[in-house]
Design a protein around this motif. Structure first.
Motif, PDB file in Angstrom:
ATOM      1  N   GLU A 103       0.830  -1.209   0.000  1.00  0.00           N
ATOM      2  CA  GLU A 103       0.000   0.000   0.000  1.00  0.00           C
ATOM      3  C   GLU A 103       0.863   1.256   0.000  1.00  0.00           C
ATOM      4  N   VAL A 104       1.953   1.237   0.767  1.00  0.00           N
ATOM      5  CA  VAL A 104       2.871   2.379   0.742  1.00  0.00           C
ATOM      6  C   VAL A 104       3.513   2.499  -0.637  1.00  0.00           C
ATOM      7  N   ALA A 105       3.924   1.369  -1.200  1.00  0.00           N
ATOM      8  CA  ALA A 105       4.603   1.384  -2.496  1.00  0.00           C
ATOM      9  C   ALA A 105       3.704   1.929  -3.606  1.00  0.00           C
ATOM     10  N   ARG A 106       2.412   1.663  -3.507  1.00  0.00           N
ATOM     11  CA  ARG A 106       1.491   2.135  -4.553  1.00  0.00           C
ATOM     12  C   ARG A 106       1.133   3.607  -4.402  1.00  0.00           C
ATOM     13  N   ALA A 107       1.457   4.199  -3.274  1.00  0.00           N
ATOM     14  CA  ALA A 107       1.203   5.619  -3.069  1.00  0.00           C
ATOM     15  C   ALA A 107       2.317   6.435  -3.734  1.00  0.00           C
ATOM     16  N   PRO A 108       1.999   7.631  -4.226  1.00  0.00           N
ATOM     17  CA  PRO A 108       3.025   8.450  -4.886  1.00  0.00           C
ATOM     18  C   PRO A 108       4.222   8.697  -3.967  1.00  0.00           C
ATOM     19  N   GLY A 109       5.411   8.351  -4.439  1.00  0.00           N
ATOM     20  CA  GLY A 109       6.624   8.560  -3.664  1.00  0.00           C
ATOM     21  C   GLY A 109       6.886   7.513  -2.603  1.00  0.00           C
ATOM     22  N   GLY A 110       6.031   6.504  -2.531  1.00  0.00           N
ATOM     23  CA  GLY A 110       6.147   5.524  -1.457  1.00  0.00           C
ATOM     24  C   GLY A 110       7.417   4.694  -1.516  1.00  0.00           C
ATOM     25  N   ILE A 111       7.761   4.209  -2.691  1.00  0.00           N
ATOM     26  CA  ILE A 111       8.954   3.379  -2.815  1.00  0.00           C
ATOM     27  C   ILE A 111      10.198   4.196  -2.496  1.00  0.00           C
ATOM     28  N   ALA A 112      10.267   5.410  -3.020  1.00  0.00           N
ATOM     29  CA  ALA A 112      11.421   6.263  -2.742  1.00  0.00           C
ATOM     30  C   ALA A 112      11.538   6.543  -1.246  1.00  0.00           C
ATOM     31  N   PHE A 113      10.408   6.745  -0.592  1.00  0.00           N
ATOM     32  CA  PHE A 113      10.427   6.974   0.855  1.00  0.00           C
ATOM     33  C   PHE A 113      10.998   5.758   1.578  1.00  0.00           C
ATOM     34  N   MET A 114      10.503   4.569   1.265  1.00  0.00           N
ATOM     35  CA  MET A 114      10.967   3.365   1.951  1.00  0.00           C
ATOM     36  C   MET A 114      12.440   3.091   1.667  1.00  0.00           C
ATOM     37  N   HIS A 115      12.868   3.318   0.428  1.00  0.00           N
ATOM     38  CA  HIS A 115      14.278   3.111   0.109  1.00  0.00           C
ATOM     39  C   HIS A 115      15.159   4.121   0.847  1.00  0.00           C
ATOM     40  N   GLY A 116      14.655   5.325   1.041  1.00  0.00           N
ATOM     41  CA  GLY A 116      15.405   6.320   1.801  1.00  0.00           C
ATOM     42  C   GLY A 116      15.564   5.926   3.262  1.00  0.00           C
ATOM     43  N   VAL A 117      14.512   5.373   3.844  1.00  0.00           N
ATOM     44  CA  VAL A 117      14.588   4.914   5.232  1.00  0.00           C
ATOM     45  C   VAL A 117      15.565   3.743   5.340  1.00  0.00           C
ATOM     46  N   LEU A 118      15.499   2.830   4.385  1.00  0.00           N
ATOM     47  CA  LEU A 118      16.433   1.701   4.370  1.00  0.00           C
ATOM     48  C   LEU A 118      17.875   2.192   4.318  1.00  0.00           C
ATOM     49  N   GLN A 119      18.145   3.162   3.457  1.00  0.00           N
ATOM     50  CA  GLN A 119      19.494   3.697   3.330  1.00  0.00           C
ATOM     51  C   GLN A 119      19.931   4.391   4.621  1.00  0.00           C
ATOM     52  N   ALA A 120      19.021   5.112   5.256  1.00  0.00           N
ATOM     53  CA  ALA A 120      19.348   5.797   6.502  1.00  0.00           C
ATOM     54  C   ALA A 120      19.695   4.805   7.602  1.00  0.00           C
ATOM     55  N   ASN A 121      18.961   3.720   7.693  1.00  0.00           N
ATOM     56  CA  ASN A 121      19.242   2.715   8.716  1.00  0.00           C
ATOM     57  C   ASN A 121      20.539   1.966   8.420  1.00  0.00           C
ATOM     58  N   ALA A 122      20.822   1.734   7.144  1.00  0.00           N
ATOM     59  CA  ALA A 122      22.099   1.112   6.785  1.00  0.00           C
ATOM     60  C   ALA A 122      23.265   2.020   7.165  1.00  0.00           C
ATOM     61  N   ALA A 123      23.085   3.329   7.025  1.00  0.00           N
ATOM     62  CA  ALA A 123      24.142   4.268   7.415  1.00  0.00           C
ATOM     63  C   ALA A 123      24.386   4.221   8.922  1.00  0.00           C
ATOM     64  N   ILE A 124      23.331   4.035   9.703  1.00  0.00           N
ATOM     65  CA  ILE A 124      23.479   3.914  11.160  1.00  0.00           C
ATOM     66  C   ILE A 124      24.277   2.660  11.493  1.00  0.00           C
ATOM     67  N   ALA A 125      23.924   1.540  10.860  1.00  0.00           N
ATOM     68  CA  ALA A 125      24.653   0.290  11.107  1.00  0.00           C
ATOM     69  C   ALA A 125      26.130   0.444  10.757  1.00  0.00           C
ATOM     70  N   ALA A 126      26.426   1.085   9.641  1.00  0.00           N
ATOM     71  CA  ALA A 126      27.817   1.280   9.237  1.00  0.00           C
ATOM     72  C   ALA A 126      28.565   2.141  10.250  1.00  0.00           C
ATOM     73  N   ALA A 127      27.912   3.182  10.743  1.00  0.00           N
ATOM     74  CA  ALA A 127      28.550   4.046  11.735  1.00  0.00           C
ATOM     75  C   ALA A 127      28.827   3.303  13.034  1.00  0.00           C
ATOM     76  N   GLU A 128      28.017   2.294  13.333  1.00  0.00           N
ATOM     77  CA  GLU A 128      28.215   1.475  14.528  1.00  0.00           C
ATOM     78  C   GLU A 128      29.273   0.394  14.322  1.00  0.00           C
ATOM     79  N   GLY A 129      29.798   0.306  13.088  1.00  0.00           N
ATOM     80  CA  GLY A 129      30.843  -0.672  12.809  1.00  0.00           C
ATOM     81  C   GLY A 129      30.353  -1.954  12.176  1.00  0.00           C
ATOM     82  N   PHE A 130      29.103  -1.952  11.701  1.00  0.00           N
ATOM     83  CA  PHE A 130      28.525  -3.165  11.122  1.00  0.00           C
ATOM     84  C   PHE A 130      27.863  -2.837   9.781  1.00  0.00           C
ATOM     85  N   PRO A 131      28.642  -2.498   8.764  1.00  0.00           N
ATOM     86  CA  PRO A 131      28.048  -2.184   7.459  1.00  0.00           C
ATOM     87  C   PRO A 131      27.358  -3.406   6.867  1.00  0.00           C
ATOM     88  N   VAL A 132      26.206  -3.182   6.269  1.00  0.00           N
ATOM     89  CA  VAL A 132      25.488  -4.282   5.632  1.00  0.00           C
ATOM     90  C   VAL A 132      26.026  -4.466   4.221  1.00  0.00           C
TER      91      VAL A 132
END
Length: 311
Positions: free
Chosen positions: A206-235
């Motif tokens: 449902e989020v993906a079908r909304a305008p901008g939904g996929i880009a939003f979710m991919h942005g959140v994924l990237q932000a969380n991956a950046a946190i993991a990398a900063a903690e020393g655990f890059p995905v």
């Protein structure tokens, strides 16, 4: 090997039942009421991988002694403080605690309480629910229990545990040398699904079908991956490719368990997932606006729930 399992809910009951099926005779640490039910009716699992029903050993907190080799901790993160006090009489120098809670903050809490030598990292990948009559319904073929030493590497004790658990049908128990990296991968995935589906009150499709939904979710994924990398655990790149697909599927019905708990009017692990990620982002000077919004949303829900103002 003497195995103690805190609780006999969907997760603990499933894995404990499979260990019992293998003849390992785990003992379930339960409140008196639940212990009486299991003592009378036994433990029952309904699963695509085979049903199982049997009388199992139960113990109540007042009867605990420090005689256990393994304690499998399967509580919700918001029940951790109570759970630690409950298991404390069971812990001695021989005991390995395997927590399979969501998030990562529980690791530090357990190490402070019992010492790092007693605590392993752990991940459960399973979909199961506890029915009103106490039956455990296993929903698909997910059956994985993964654990390892916090400091990394493969120790003799995790090899012994994995060797013993490997006899259990209907589950796959694996000792790994990089459990903290795997726990961070899970948190990147879990945090993304929680932020996106809770904020939007919708499943991934449902989020993906909304305008901008996929880009939003991919942005959140990237932000969380950046946190993991900063903690020393890059995905890994493979992980990111896989989960860009997960959060780009406009036919998906996938939601975070936090959204399901929220929509059911239940308690949620807001601080342990959303709050933990927000604190980590701030600690490393990373963008945190979406984490702030998600935590605010969840904490406002908790205020409304506490005031008994839910629909």
């Amino acid at each position: 090997m003497r195995i103690l399992i805190l609780g006999a809910g969907a997760l603990g009951g499933y894995f404990g039942g499979r260990l019992h099926q293998a003849g390992l005779d785990p003992c379930f640490l339960l409140r008196p009421k639940r212990a009486a039910v299991l003592g009378q009716d036994g433990l029952r699992i309904l699963s695509p991988l085979g049903d199982y029903q049997a009388k199992v050993a139960c113990i109540t907190p007042d009867a605990l002694q420090p005689v256990w080799d393994v304690v499998l901790l399967t509580c919700k993160a918001y029940d951790l403080a109570e759970a630690m006090e409950t298991i404390r009489p069971a812990i001695d120098a021989r005991t390995a605690i395997i927590p399979v809670l969501n998030g990562i903050s529980h690791i530090d809490a357990l190490c402070r309480a019992f010492g790092q030598d007693r605590v392993l990292g752990g991940i459960a990948k399973i979909q199961a629910s506890l029915l009103p009559d106490g039956t455990i319904r296993h929903l698909n073929d997910w059956r994985w229990l993964t654990f390892g030493e916090i400091a990394g590497g493969i120790s003799a004790r995790v090899e012994r545990i994995a060797g013993a658990f490997s006899a259990a049908p209907g589950m796959v128990a694996t000792a790994v040398p990089n459990i903290m990296a795997q726990m961070w991968e899970k948190l990147v995935h879990l945090g993304t699904s929680a932020i996106c589906t809770v904020l939007m009150r919708a499943n991934v499709g449902e989020v993906a079908r909304a305008p901008g939904g996929i880009a939003f979710m991919h942005g959140v994924l990237q932000a969380n991956a950046a946190i993991a990398a900063a903690e020393g655990f890059p995905v890994s790149d493979a992980f990111m490719q896989q989960y860009r697909g997960v959060f780009g599927d406009d036919a998906s019905a996938y939601t975070a368990s936090m959204l399901r708990d929220l929509e059911a009017g239940g308690r949620i692990e807001a601080d342990h997932i959303l709050g933990f990620l927000l604190e980590a982002a701030r600690r490393h000077g990373l963008p945190s606006a979406v984490h702030e919004a998600a935590l605010l949303h969840a904490k406002a829900y908790e205020q409304r729930r506490d005031a008994k103002r839910l629909p």
